[in-house]
Design a protein around this motif. Structure first.
Motif, short mmCIF file in Angstrom:
data_model
loop_
_atom_site.label_atom_id
_atom_site.label_comp_id
_atom_site.label_asym_id
_atom_site.label_seq_id
_atom_site.Cartn_x
_atom_site.Cartn_y
_atom_site.Cartn_z
N THR A 504 0.84 -1.19 0.00
CA THR A 504 0.00 0.00 0.00
C THR A 504 0.88 1.25 0.00
OG1 THR A 504 -0.13 0.04 2.42
CG2 THR A 504 -1.84 -1.20 1.24
N PHE A 505 0.26 2.38 -0.25
CA PHE A 505 0.97 3.65 -0.29
C PHE A 505 0.47 4.55 0.84
CE2 PHE A 505 1.30 2.04 -4.56
CZ PHE A 505 2.57 2.41 -4.97
N VAL A 506 1.36 5.39 1.33
CA VAL A 506 1.00 6.40 2.31
C VAL A 506 1.60 7.73 1.84
CG1 VAL A 506 0.89 4.81 4.25
CG2 VAL A 506 3.06 5.95 3.72
N PHE A 507 1.08 8.81 2.38
CA PHE A 507 1.67 10.11 2.08
C PHE A 507 3.04 10.19 2.76
CE2 PHE A 507 -2.48 11.07 0.60
CZ PHE A 507 -2.30 12.09 -0.33
N THR A 508 4.00 10.69 2.02
CA THR A 508 5.38 10.72 2.50
C THR A 508 5.49 11.43 3.83
OG1 THR A 508 6.06 10.79 0.17
CG2 THR A 508 7.74 11.26 1.81
N ILE A 509 4.80 12.56 3.96
CA ILE A 509 4.67 13.26 5.24
C ILE A 509 3.19 13.26 5.60
CG2 ILE A 509 4.75 15.53 6.34
CD1 ILE A 509 7.45 14.36 6.27
N PRO A 510 2.80 12.69 6.76
CA PRO A 510 1.37 12.56 7.08
C PRO A 510 0.60 13.87 6.98
CG PRO A 510 2.69 11.31 8.64
CD PRO A 510 3.66 12.10 7.80
N ALA A 511 1.17 14.97 7.47
CA ALA A 511 0.45 16.24 7.45
C ALA A 511 0.20 16.73 6.04
CB ALA A 511 1.23 17.30 8.24
N MET A 512 0.99 16.26 5.07
CA MET A 512 0.77 16.67 3.69
C MET A 512 -0.56 16.15 3.17
SD MET A 512 2.00 18.51 1.27
CE MET A 512 3.72 18.76 1.67
N GLN A 513 -1.00 15.00 3.65
CA GLN A 513 -2.32 14.50 3.25
C GLN A 513 -3.41 15.48 3.66
OE1 GLN A 513 -3.37 10.62 4.78
NE2 GLN A 513 -5.49 10.76 4.05
N GLU A 514 -3.33 15.98 4.87
CA GLU A 514 -4.34 16.92 5.34
C GLU A 514 -4.24 18.26 4.62
OE1 GLU A 514 -5.09 16.45 9.79
OE2 GLU A 514 -3.16 15.45 9.56
N TYR A 515 -3.03 18.68 4.30
CA TYR A 515 -2.88 19.95 3.57
C TYR A 515 -3.49 19.84 2.18
CZ TYR A 515 -0.80 24.06 1.43
OH TYR A 515 -0.65 25.25 0.77
N LEU A 516 -3.17 18.77 1.47
CA LEU A 516 -3.69 18.63 0.10
C LEU A 516 -5.20 18.41 0.11
CD1 LEU A 516 -0.89 16.48 -1.55
CD2 LEU A 516 -1.30 18.93 -1.79
N ALA A 517 -5.72 17.72 1.12
CA ALA A 517 -7.17 17.55 1.23
C ALA A 517 -7.83 18.91 1.45
CB ALA A 517 -7.50 16.61 2.38
N ALA A 518 -7.23 19.74 2.28
CA ALA A 518 -7.77 21.08 2.52
C ALA A 518 -7.70 21.92 1.25
CB ALA A 518 -6.98 21.76 3.65
N LEU A 519 -6.61 21.83 0.52
CA LEU A 519 -6.46 22.58 -0.73
C LEU A 519 -7.50 22.12 -1.75
CD1 LEU A 519 -4.81 24.67 -2.30
CD2 LEU A 519 -3.29 22.81 -3.01
N TYR A 520 -7.74 20.83 -1.81
CA TYR A 520 -8.73 20.27 -2.73
C TYR A 520 -10.12 20.83 -2.45
CZ TYR A 520 -11.62 16.60 -4.92
OH TYR A 520 -12.55 15.92 -5.67
N VAL A 521 -10.46 20.97 -1.17
CA VAL A 521 -11.79 21.48 -0.81
C VAL A 521 -11.88 22.98 -1.05
CG1 VAL A 521 -13.42 21.79 1.08
CG2 VAL A 521 -12.19 19.64 0.86
N VAL A 522 -10.88 23.72 -0.61
CA VAL A 522 -10.94 25.18 -0.72
C VAL A 522 -10.91 25.63 -2.18
CG1 VAL A 522 -9.74 27.32 -0.15
CG2 VAL A 522 -9.95 25.52 1.56
N LEU A 523 -10.21 24.90 -3.03
CA LEU A 523 -10.17 25.26 -4.45
C LEU A 523 -11.49 24.96 -5.15
CD1 LEU A 523 -6.61 24.10 -5.58
CD2 LEU A 523 -7.45 26.44 -5.37
N GLY A 524 -12.40 24.28 -4.46
CA GLY A 524 -13.70 23.96 -5.05
C GLY A 524 -13.66 22.79 -5.99
N GLU A 525 -12.63 21.92 -5.86
CA GLU A 525 -12.54 20.75 -6.73
C GLU A 525 -13.53 19.67 -6.33
OE1 GLU A 525 -10.83 20.53 -9.41
OE2 GLU A 525 -9.73 22.40 -9.22
N LYS A 526 -14.06 19.75 -5.13
CA LYS A 526 -15.03 18.75 -4.66
C LYS A 526 -16.42 19.11 -5.21
CE LYS A 526 -16.44 18.61 -0.36
NZ LYS A 526 -17.90 18.43 -0.36
N LYS A 527 -16.67 18.70 -6.44
CA LYS A 527 -17.93 19.03 -7.11
C LYS A 527 -18.56 17.76 -7.67
CE LYS A 527 -16.98 23.77 -8.67
NZ LYS A 527 -15.62 23.94 -8.17
#
Length: 989
Positions: A504-527
């Motif tokens: 399996t794969f994990v994010f290289t730095i755990p906090a980066m997963q939360e940062y990119l998830a936040a960026l995905y939501v704020v950019l409005g990509e969750k449509k």
């Protein structure tokens, strides 16, 4: 075979597993020297671009030092005089000297991120030798799927080559003129090149007499024809007399072409004509092609840096050597980097030099132990870029004394991505020119968000396929995916190292997963699909409806088609209607933020700053058994990153990365948050959750929003939260947005010291009830408290300093404060190690105070004389009516003397024993509750002795009364004391 066909060959089932094996295998070999990029590679890419644009640049600090590479590497700076002496004209030597001085001055500058997130270091202050592995085009195009971390580490060091030996003859004895140095994002290509330039400037690279670096990004932006001579002299004016005779002078010249992936090169004669004249104007790409062809300046050496996907753009016949930059494949190299970076003088700031050394050593030791456990952080620090991020984060957590608006955790991650991806596009040959960060937000961000929502950190091949491949429909999309997998995938995702999860794969730095998830939501990509179609249709109609309406209005004046204008006016309504509906997305983002920020199941976790600290330094104690059920994943940084990304500064940086968040969108989200986040923040939160909320407000960097949120916090309970200097700064920063009085601030057992009190001084001034128990506050802290109480704006009416080593000197500072304070009504110095001298100091200045109502001097080893002195002074005090003196060394005679003072109608109430003459004291339950509450922090043997004395006093007083009602009261209190003594002896209390 076309790139699309090659990409399709990579997509069948099992391809992600092969990628995992190839990633693990490409991590280099053991017992070799690795290049540590002190600042991530893109900052190094920026340095060439900035050098070529201006004479004032910001540069990443170098961290590479080369040792024992070759004869050349050991040469002294003076050894370059031999080459210079062969110049035909001594003016050439002078021009090159000026060129060296200019390059060295430019490269000595630090990027903003270095000055902002940590102390600045000289180029040679932090260094780890680099690993460069000699490679081949076949290895680039066909990476071995069978390599794993284990068997790669067991292999002997093969094909390792130093930077200074890149131009040695090849295995067949042929001279090497062109070298391609490649590596994935974050491996330190640009930093390595920067070090090479600086070495040359200081005479440590005598192989070459002249070095000329170029940024391929700058060359890609230049469309005008230009000659090589003009191109060089435009960038480096000191060489204007040298360039005209480059070919005839036989100078040993090295050209550096940094970031070749930014250029579209065509080596066919039909695409790029031959050019051997340095004075002939041609496109910049043609100059690069003819230099590599050796048709232009054939004796010049060239080193090219690029990402793996662009290596194939140069035909193999023009490349003398391929070299790959490998990461930190050995934990010893990681330790060495952290040891050098975190142990530098000034790392902990000027204010704490006296204690910095021990703290830094402890930090390095904890990090070293965590690396030895071979946790996921060991795999992450394979990339030198992440080593920089780890050091920067630790500096933020441990050595931040003040937090200006520019210093936020979100800002660190945003700047880290800018250092690595500034100006980067996925593929310069693709017509879309989509920015790398935008592509990452849409693809990796989607994977991160789905992981956060399902509370998982490990992702299977199917998860990756769903996020990366499910919507691939065109050849362009397949090509972009191929480039991403080749160049960037390992930067964000790596194979999991946990037993049983190797596939399996994990994010290289755990906090980066939360940062990119936040960026995905704020950019409005969750449509949803309907939202995407509606947005595209709205944009199309909005663009054409106005023009069509004008034409129809003109036609309708000639022809009787009056219904057409009405129809097109209706069409114009659609974009306005859709924009109103899309505004609901802002509410959804605010709702998601509030829901994730105040999850009740996360209420009693550690605060997020402690979680980050644990993820880097590990958790002390026995390791978890593999068969033990894992704890639920926690994603409390996700909403905090959402707020941080909306800050103006981070939005500006993301705009540079191609991720645009409009001001109107940020305003609407903040407006929607007032209905959700602030409302939920008003309810009582556990201390750790309240700290997270305050940290969220700090990261959000919206002063108006923060002020409204803070006004609703009348009581702030942070008891048992370890208040590091950073947390104290965050609390002070957030609370400073308003000037309202705080009813209660509870900082019990928060590891405070005098520095913490200085940081919190503006907040403490506005607190009515201030709880500072159990913080090891000594005389230095009491000096700060004295200044606080003597301030003319002090609002403190209740101060609790119980269970602190105040001591005699601290008591003198507090006595001085009592003499001049007008706000204090209650002061608790319970168990503060005052002694008789401390109590006497307070008694001497107590008469000067006109407002104190209650004073607690219990458990301070006071004898009869000191206790009587305090009570006598208190008796004459205008407002003081209660003095606590229980658990002191007061004899029976002292008790009777104190009791006689109590018998005076105007006397002060002295709480000494559980009895009052032949009756039970009205405060017996209060005294016992104080004992029970503080027992974990008191000397149990001494408490047992005092309880035994209290029991004897109760029994003696009971025998002196004949009143059955009083006897019953005595027996009740005796039973409580006996019960407490029993639990104390059993160890259950």
């Amino acid at each position: 075979m076309s790139r699309a066909m090659q990409c399709q060959g990579c997509l069948p089932r099992g391809s992600w597993a092969q990628l995992a094996r190839s990633l693990a295998g490409s991590r280099g070999t053991r017992s070799v020297s690795v290049c540590a990029a002190a600042v991530p590679g893109p900052a190094g890419r920026c340095f060439l671009r900035k050098i070529l644009c201006t004479s004032s640049i910001s540069l990443p600090r170098g961290c590479v030092r080369y040792q024992g590479c070759s004869q050349d590497s050991s040469a002294q700076p003076g050894s370059s005089h031999h080459g210079q002496s062969q110049l035909r004209n001594m003016s050439f030597a002078g021009a090159i000297k000026k060129h060296q001085k200019s390059l060295s001055a430019w490269f000595s500058h630090q990027p903003n991120e270095e000055r902002q997130f940590g102390p600045s270091f000289s180029l040679d202050a932090v260094h780890v030798d680099p690993v460069i592995r000699e490679s081949s085009l076949e290895e680039v195009l066909k990476p071995s799927p069978d390599l794993t971390i284990q068997n790669q580490l067991q292999q002997p060091c093969r094909k390792v080559i130093s930077l200074h030996n890149l131009f040695d003859v090849d295995a067949c004895g042929r001279p090497v003129k062109n070298v391609v140095l490649y590596g994935t994002v974050g491996t330190g290509k640009s930093t390595l090149i920067k070090k090479m330039v600086v070495d040359w400037c200081h005479g440590r690279l005598p192989r070459f007499e002249l070095l000329i670096p170029f940024s391929c990004e700058d060359l890609s932006h230049s469309h005008a024809h230009v000659s090589l001579r003009r191109l060089v002299t435009k960038k480096y004016q000191h060489l204007r007399d040298v360039v005209p005779v480059l070919e005839a002078s036989n100078l040993r010249v090295l050209f550096i072409l940094n970031g070749l992936e930014r250029l579209n090169l065509d080596f066919s004669l039909a695409g790029t004509e031959l050019c051997c004249d340095p004075n002939e104007p041609v496109p910049p790409s043609a100059i690069v092609v003819n230099l590599l062809r050796k048709y232009l300046l054939p004796e010049a050496s060239i080193i090219v840096t690029t990402r793996p996907s662009a290596v194939r753009r140069i035909p193999g016949k023009y490349v003398g050597r391929y070299a790959e930059i490998c990461g930190f494949s050995d934990t010893n190299l990681q330790k060495l980097y952290f040891q050098m970076r975190l142990s530098q003088p000034g790392c902990s700031g000027e204010e704490s030099q006296h204690r910095s050394s021990a703290e830094q050593e402890n930090l390095v030791e904890m990090l070293s132990r965590n690396l030895e456990r071979h946790n996921q952080i060991t795999a992450a620090c394979f990339l030198p870029s992440y080593c920089w991020l780890v050091c920067t984060t630790l500096h933020f957590l441990y050595f931040t004394r003040t937090v200006p608006p520019s210093q936020t955790l979100t800002g660190i991650y945003t700047s880290f991505l800018r250092l690595n991806f500034s100006g980067e596009v996925v593929d310069s040959t693709d017509p879309s020119h989509i920015s790398m960060m935008k592509y990452v937000a849409k693809t990796v961000g989607k994977l991160a968000y789905e992981g956060v929502m399902s509370r998982k950190t490990c992702f299977s091949e199917e998860d990756l396929r769903q996020c990366f491949e499910v919507e691939m429909k065109t050849e362009s999309e397949l090509n972009l995916l191929e480039v991403f997998r080749s160049d960037v995938f390992r930067f964000f995702l790596s194979p999991c190292v946990q037993p049983g999860k190797e596939h399996t794969f994990v994010f290289t730095i755990p906090a980066m997963q939360e940062y990119l998830a936040a960026l995905y939501v704020v950019l409005g990509e969750k449509k949803t699909l309907a939202q995407r179609v509606g947005k595209e249709l709205s944009e199309v109609i909005g663009k054409v409806s106005e023009d069509v309406a004008v034409v129809v209005n003109i036609i309708s004046k000639v022809l009787p088609l009056r219904f057409l204008p009405v129809l097109f006016n209706l069409l114009k309504i659609f974009p306005r209607y859709f924009s109103r509906v899309s505004g609901k997305d802002r509410d959804a983002i605010a709702h998601t933020m509030a829901q994730e920020l105040f999850k009740e199941e996360d209420y009693y976790n550690d605060d997020v700053l402690d979680q980050i600290n644990s993820s880097i330094l590990g958790v002390e104690g026995p390791m978890r058994h593999p068969d033990e059920a894992p704890e639920d994943e926690v994603f409390e940084l996700f909403p905090i990153f959402m707020g941080g990304i909306l800050s103006r500064r981070n939005r500006a940086i993301l705009e540079q990365l191609g991720c645009s968040i409009k001001n109107l969108a940020a305003f609407e989200i903040a407006k929607a948050m007032q209905k959700t986040v602030i409302r939920k923040g008003r309810r009582g939160l556990p201390p750790s959750e309240l700290m997270d909320y305050l940290f969220f407000l700090h990261e959000f960097q919206n002063e108006r929003f923060t002020a409204e949120a803070v006004r609703s916090l009348r009581a702030v309970n942070l008891s048992s939260v370890k208040m590091t200097p950073l947390k104290c700064s965050v609390l002070a920063s957030v609370m400073s947005t308003t000037g309202h009085e705080v009813e209660e601030l509870n900082l019990t057992s928060c590891n405070l010291d005098s520095g913490s009190l200085r940081t919190l001084f503006p907040v403490l001034l506005r607190c009515k009830a201030l709880h500072l128990q159990l913080n090891s506050l000594g005389s230095d802290a009491c000096k700060e408290i004295r200044d606080l109480l003597l301030h003319d704006k002090c609002a403190v009416s209740s101060l609790r300093l119980a269970n602190n080593p105040v001591g005699e000197q601290g008591a003198r500072y507090l006595a001085e404060a009592l003499a001049g304070n007008r706000s204090l009504r209650q002061l608790s110095l319970l168990h503060a190690a005052l002694g008789d001298a401390g109590a006497e100091a307070i008694a001497q200045r107590l008469a000067e105070n006109q407002h104190l109502q209650e004073l607690n001097l219990g458990y301070n080893s006071l004898t009869d004389a000191a206790a009587l002195r305090v009570v006598e002074v208190a008796k004459r005090h205008e407002t003081l009516d209660k003095v606590h003196l229980y658990f002191n060394d007061i004899s029976e005679d002292g008790k009777r003397a104190l009791d006689s003072l109590r018998m005076d109608r105007d006397g002060v109430r002295a709480l000494v024993f559980l009895t009052a003459g032949t009756d039970i004291s009205d405060y017996w339950s209060h005294i016992l509750s104080v004992v029970q509450r503080n027992l974990p922090f008191w000397d149990r043997e001494r408490v047992r002795q005092h309880l035994a004395l209290l029991l004897q006093d109760l029994e003696s007083s009971r025998s002196q009364t004949a009143n059955p009602w009083r006897k019953a009261k005595f027996l009740r209190v005796e039973s409580e004391v006996k019960k407490m003594l029993g639990k104390l002896q059993d160890g259950s209390l």
